[in-house]
Design an enzyme around this catalytic site. Structure first.
Site, short mmCIF file in Angstrom:
data_model
loop_
_atom_site.label_atom_id
_atom_site.label_comp_id
_atom_site.label_asym_id
_atom_site.label_seq_id
_atom_site.Cartn_x
_atom_site.Cartn_y
_atom_site.Cartn_z
N ALA A 64 -2.48 10.68 2.40
CA ALA A 64 -1.80 9.39 2.23
C ALA A 64 -2.51 8.39 3.14
O ALA A 64 -3.15 8.79 4.12
CB ALA A 64 -0.34 9.52 2.61
N GLY A 109 -1.78 14.46 1.70
CA GLY A 109 -1.43 14.12 0.32
C GLY A 109 -2.48 14.56 -0.70
O GLY A 109 -2.16 14.77 -1.87
N GLU A 112 -1.74 18.09 -1.29
CA GLU A 112 -0.50 18.12 -2.07
C GLU A 112 -0.76 17.73 -3.53
O GLU A 112 -0.16 18.31 -4.44
CB GLU A 112 0.53 17.17 -1.43
N GLU A 132 -0.52 16.72 8.83
CA GLU A 132 0.53 15.73 9.12
C GLU A 132 1.18 15.90 10.50
O GLU A 132 1.50 14.91 11.16
CB GLU A 132 1.63 15.79 8.05
N1 COA Z 1 -5.80 7.04 5.46
C1 COA Z 1 -6.46 5.89 5.64
N2 COA Z 1 -7.79 5.82 5.84
C2 COA Z 1 -8.46 6.97 5.87
C3 COA Z 1 -7.85 8.22 5.71
C4 COA Z 1 -6.44 8.22 5.49
N3 COA Z 1 -5.76 9.36 5.29
N4 COA Z 1 -8.78 9.18 5.81
C5 COA Z 1 -9.95 8.57 6.02
N5 COA Z 1 -9.77 7.22 6.07
C6 COA Z 1 -10.77 6.18 6.28
C7 COA Z 1 -11.20 6.09 7.74
O1 COA Z 1 -10.27 5.33 8.47
C8 COA Z 1 -12.53 5.42 7.60
O2 COA Z 1 -12.32 4.06 7.34
P1 COA Z 1 -13.19 2.92 8.13
O3 COA Z 1 -14.61 3.20 7.72
O4 COA Z 1 -12.65 1.64 7.61
O5 COA Z 1 -12.95 3.16 9.58
C9 COA Z 1 -13.10 6.02 6.32
O6 COA Z 1 -11.96 6.52 5.60
C10 COA Z 1 -14.04 7.18 6.55
O7 COA Z 1 -13.38 8.15 7.35
P2 COA Z 1 -13.97 8.72 8.74
O8 COA Z 1 -12.82 9.20 9.54
O9 COA Z 1 -14.88 7.73 9.34
O10 COA Z 1 -14.83 9.97 8.18
P3 COA Z 1 -15.20 11.29 8.97
O11 COA Z 1 -16.21 11.99 8.13
O12 COA Z 1 -15.53 10.99 10.38
O13 COA Z 1 -13.84 12.16 9.00
C11 COA Z 1 -11.85 13.11 8.05
C12 COA Z 1 -13.29 12.63 7.80
C13 COA Z 1 -11.23 13.46 6.69
C14 COA Z 1 -11.85 14.34 8.95
C15 COA Z 1 -11.04 11.99 8.72
O14 COA Z 1 -11.22 10.79 7.97
C16 COA Z 1 -9.55 12.25 8.80
O15 COA Z 1 -9.11 13.04 9.62
N6 COA Z 1 -8.76 11.56 7.94
C17 COA Z 1 -7.32 11.67 7.98
C18 COA Z 1 -6.84 12.93 7.34
C19 COA Z 1 -5.35 13.05 7.47
O16 COA Z 1 -4.78 13.15 8.54
N7 COA Z 1 -4.66 13.02 6.31
C20 COA Z 1 -3.24 13.19 6.23
C21 COA Z 1 -2.55 11.88 6.20
S1 COA Z 1 -0.78 12.11 6.18
#
Ligand code: COA
Length: 258
Positions: A64, A109, A112, A132
């Site tokens: 999400a 999400g 999910e 989460e």
């Molecule tokens: N919501 C909003 N934005 C998200 C996102 C999310 N769930 N997951 C990734 N993004 C965005 C990042 O903020 C970043 O945006 P920016 O370039 O404007 O800063 C872009 O996507 C790229 O992500 P980034 O974190 O730079 O890539 P990465 O390769 O370093 O890491 C992940 C990848 C997936 C490990 C990391 O993005 C992450 O942990 N995301 C969240 C996952 C999460 O907790 N999901 C559950 C949500 S309830």
């Protein structure tokens, strides 16, 4: 729709979550567009199966949208969870096969969404997880319910409470995904699997999906009655007559979804 691409190739509709710069994170607009895409596919007689995937090579859906989640009040958060749950339940109960082609991160999400699909094919670089609790929340789009049903209570608790990501091979080992293929073969292999389903009678596919999904929430005896009733209904269809006759005639059946 800016956040969701919808295309159709023959009988197969493909829904692509399309926010690659945000790793296809599901904001409210994207959920609305997913809803519209599935409504359109349900109404389209020519679409007989669905592939769900993410744009780019890095993510299926990275969860999400955390920017939106961070703004929610308690009441709005509950409504948001119910909204996502309804959409994913619609996908789970969709009358045409829905296969997730998981092409990278399937987190929160995204995991999910993949679990709401009927079958999951993962690319070798895919990673799954429910992170989460690390954000101070819990999975809210059905994750606490579907993961335990798919992989068992103990593994679901371990994954949910650690929030750790697991690679595709491990997801396959515990039964979270059906198979793992190289990224460059993901769409081809998913297409082959969908093709194998589409050789069968659409009315029977819908009935089998319904019987499995509704039956899982019933006591065995009620599930058996549901199955027998459904067996009775499909036995009155043109597709049933065609399927049986084609076997007797030693030819391939031509199903018409009637
Ligand atoms: N919501 C909003 N934005 C998200 C996102 C999310 N769930 N997951 C990734 N993004 C965005 C990042 O903020 C970043 O945006 P920016 O370039 O404007 O800063 C872009 O996507 C790229 O992500 P980034 O974190 O730079 O890539 P990465 O390769 O370093 O890491 C992940 C990848 C997936 C490990 C990391 O993005 C992450 O942990 N995301 C969240 C996952 C999460 O907790 N999901 C559950 C949500 S309830």
């Amino acid at each position: 729709m800016p956040n969701v691409l919808l295309s159709q190739d023959g009988a197969v509709a493909t829904v692509t979550v399309n926010r690659p710069d945000k790793l296809n994170a599901l904001n409210a607009a994207t959920l609305d567009e997913l809803d519209s895409a599935f409504r359109e596919i349900e109404a389209a007689e020519s679409a007989r199966a669905v592939i769900v995937t993410g744009a780019g090579e890095k993510a299926f859906v990275a969860g999400a949208d955390i920017n939106e989640l961070a703004q929610l009040t308690s009441i709005r958060a509950k409504a948001t969870a119910r909204r996502g749950q309804r959409l994913f339940r619609r996908i789970e109960l969709f009358p045409k096969p829905v296969v997730a082609a998981v092409n990278g991160f399937a987190l929160g999400g995204g995991c999910e969404l993949a679990m709401a699909c009927h079958v999951r094919i993962a690319s070798e670089n895919a990673q799954f997880g429910l992170p989460e609790v690390g954000l101070g929340v819990i999975p809210g789009y059905g994750g606490t319910q579907r993961l335990a049903r798919l992989v068992g209570r103990g593994r679901a608790i371990e994954l949910t409470l650690t929030g750790q990501r697991i690679p595709a091979q491990e997801a396959w080992r515990i039964g979270l995904v059906n198979r793992v293929v190289p990224l460059e073969k993901l769409i081809e292999e998913t297409g082959k699997l969908v093709g194998a389903m589409l050789r069968n009678a659409p009315v029977a596919l819908a009935a089998a999906l319904e019987s499995i999904h509704l039956g899982l929430d019933m006591a065995m005896e009620q599930g058996m009655v549901l199955e027998a009733n459904s067996f009775g209904v499909v036995s009155a269809t043109e597709d049933m007559r065609e399927g049986m006759q084609a076997f007797l005639d030693k030819r391939k059946p031509e199903f018409k979804n009637r």
